[in-house]
Design a protein around this motif. Sequence first.
Motif, PDB file in Angstrom:
ATOM      1  N   ASN A   1       0.807  -1.226   0.000  1.00 58.79           N
ATOM      2  CA  ASN A   1       0.000   0.000   0.000  1.00 58.79           C
ATOM      3  C   ASN A   1       0.838   1.272   0.000  1.00 58.79           C
ATOM      4  O   ASN A   1       0.400   2.324   0.474  1.00 58.79           O
ATOM      5  CB  ASN A   1      -0.959   0.008   1.198  1.00 58.79           C
TER       6      ASN A   1
ATOM      7  N   HIS B   1       0.653  -0.193 -10.228  1.00 58.27           N
ATOM      8  CA  HIS B   1       0.557   0.025  -8.787  1.00 58.27           C
ATOM      9  C   HIS B   1      -0.139  -1.131  -8.069  1.00 58.27           C
ATOM     10  O   HIS B   1      -0.060  -1.230  -6.832  1.00 58.27           O
ATOM     11  CB  HIS B   1      -0.186   1.335  -8.496  1.00 58.27           C
ATOM     12  N   ARG B   2      -0.794  -2.004  -8.821  1.00 53.04           N
ATOM     13  CA  ARG B   2      -1.418  -3.173  -8.195  1.00 53.04           C
ATOM     14  C   ARG B   2      -0.367  -4.105  -7.581  1.00 53.04           C
ATOM     15  O   ARG B   2      -0.701  -4.938  -6.726  1.00 53.04           O
ATOM     16  CB  ARG B   2      -2.262  -3.942  -9.213  1.00 53.04           C
ATOM     17  N   ARG B   3       0.879  -3.964  -7.984  1.00 53.61           N
ATOM     18  CA  ARG B   3       1.961  -4.748  -7.372  1.00 53.61           C
ATOM     19  C   ARG B   3       2.071  -4.462  -5.881  1.00 53.61           C
ATOM     20  O   ARG B   3       2.597  -5.282  -5.113  1.00 53.61           O
ATOM     21  CB  ARG B   3       3.304  -4.422  -8.024  1.00 53.61           C
TER      22      ARG B   3
ATOM     23  N   TYR C   1      -0.350  -4.102  -3.733  1.00 55.43           N
ATOM     24  CA  TYR C   1      -1.519  -4.528  -2.958  1.00 55.43           C
ATOM     25  C   TYR C   1      -1.159  -5.572  -1.904  1.00 55.43           C
ATOM     26  O   TYR C   1      -1.931  -5.797  -0.978  1.00 55.43           O
ATOM     27  CB  TYR C   1      -2.596  -5.093  -3.884  1.00 55.43           C
TER      28      TYR C   1
ATOM     29  N   LEU D   1       1.873  -9.097 -11.345  1.00 53.92           N
ATOM     30  CA  LEU D   1       0.427  -8.879 -11.241  1.00 53.92           C
ATOM     31  C   LEU D   1      -0.315 -10.212 -11.203  1.00 53.92           C
ATOM     32  O   LEU D   1      -1.337 -10.341 -10.509  1.00 53.92           O
ATOM     33  CB  LEU D   1      -0.070  -8.025 -12.413  1.00 53.92           C
TER      34      LEU D   1
ATOM     35  N   HIS E   1      -1.799   0.851 -13.794  1.00 54.52           N
ATOM     36  CA  HIS E   1      -2.123  -0.533 -13.444  1.00 54.52           C
ATOM     37  C   HIS E   1      -0.989  -1.230 -12.700  1.00 54.52           C
ATOM     38  O   HIS E   1      -1.222  -2.198 -11.955  1.00 54.52           O
ATOM     39  CB  HIS E   1      -2.490  -1.330 -14.699  1.00 54.52           C
TER      40      HIS E   1
ATOM     41  N   GLU F   1      -2.798 -11.378  -7.894  1.00 55.94           N
ATOM     42  CA  GLU F   1      -4.219 -11.703  -8.015  1.00 55.94           C
ATOM     43  C   GLU F   1      -4.518 -13.190  -7.847  1.00 55.94           C
ATOM     44  O   GLU F   1      -5.681 -13.562  -7.637  1.00 55.94           O
ATOM     45  CB  GLU F   1      -4.735 -11.232  -9.374  1.00 55.94           C
TER      46      GLU F   1
END
Length: 512
Positions: free
Chosen positions: A363, A452-454, A456, A483, A450, A487
């Motif tokens: 985060n 930045h999802r790394r 999470y 990624l 996209h 997920e």
Amino acid sequence: MTVIRPRPLVDIPRRSRRPYVEPEPGTNSSPRAPQLHSSEHAWARSYRARLRVTDTIIIFASIAAAFVARFGIDGVATQVAGFPVAYFTISVIIGSSWVVALYAYHTRDPRVVGMGLSEYKRVANASALTFGILAIAFLVAKVDIARGYFVLALPLGATALLGSRWIWRQWLLKQRAYDHYLSRALVVGGRDDVEYVVKQIQQKSGAAYNVVGAALEDPGAGKLVVGDRDVPIVANLDTITQAASNLHVDSVIVAGQPQGGGTFIRNLGWALEGTATDLVLASRLTDVAGPRIHFRPVEGLPLIHVEIPQFEGGKHVLKRALDLVVSGMALLVLLPFMVAVGIAIRLDTKGDALFRQERVGRNGSTFRMLKFRSMVQDAESGLAALQARNQGAGVLFKMKDDPRVTRVGRFIRKFSIDELPQLWNVFVGDMSLVGPRPPLRREVDGYETHVHRRLYIKPGLTGMWQVNGRSDLSWDESVRLDLYYVENWSLTGDIVILWRTFHVLVHPTGAY
């Protein structure tokens, strides 16, 4: 991919792979493909037979070992409903039940053999279920069974079964590298969709398909160039079954949504009825792992339910527990070795043995990541002068022959020894054992939206990037792998990555 009518994959020897023959005019009315010859089933039957024999030997050998370890060679009897029953008889019942459970769980199903994680899960689940049911049955029947014997047989046999399946899988993958033990496939659809499917099959060693041709909506040129391979265009959408017959195809893979939609797929399925050819549907759901996909048919309408990734909850608590236990034990065991590495670094060049650098964690929070120092003390000040020689991908900076790297540093980088102090970051909760690569702040500032999802989940000591080529990967491929992990991660997947990491440490690739 969704297999409509699964059947065993087959291996057609190279000498029997006949060239494509153009269908005669007027033969576009879906002729039947030939029935599968028994010889073409040979490899599937042979491979399943080998697994069956190996599984049976391992099961009864493990039970015999547990028997001897607990009771000795002479054996002993137990009480069943007041009557004495030899433990030899009990052992046969346990072994037979175990063999039946492996069959009932379809652990030798052609759709899972050689596929890795799915196969291992079925073997583990079948083994656990066998002993769970038997434990309940023995309790209800008041069978006085020795717990030591019962508990020893399960881990011994399950471990041996998984090891055996892993060895067989390595052998199978080597055979597939020579186009053996593969299902001959014809890919059908629009040009872009067909190219995508062929590319994915080529990249996956466990895909189990050998693409021998393509059928396009608009055939155009006589071949389709995908990577370093030319795939012949052998048909249009009206001559698929004739091409499948001429090429002795085992699977017709429908890529994307070709012209005609559901009606086309339904008619193609009808045309393939009674033949030896599977109908396979390839979805364009990219980077979604199998466990997140579920089928929910509603009155003949096949709905695909895709689970949304969750970044909180019990699964993450278990991940943290695994991190604590493994990192704590590793720190204790590796402490003498880490002290020796630190001394070697101090003797090689001036400066601290540890290098501390701010990295971005989950985060967007920051933490001080620890590494063994592999460069000269003032390496950061010399970075700007080397930017023009950057060989890294995307926002990463990498050089194969970085002049700032010391003699000891070059060695510890090659075998990733410089990463060991990060076990402390894992232990205190800044990182995880497995996750995306921990980025620098300047890298994060250069991310596309996209990417930045790394962030999470926590960054990892190892991960998909480290076990798939590291610095040799392109930036886009590095991002895609990270990624995908974010997920689709699972505890079982983490254990597999940790296992693969040991292999990478012994045979370093892309480490510089």
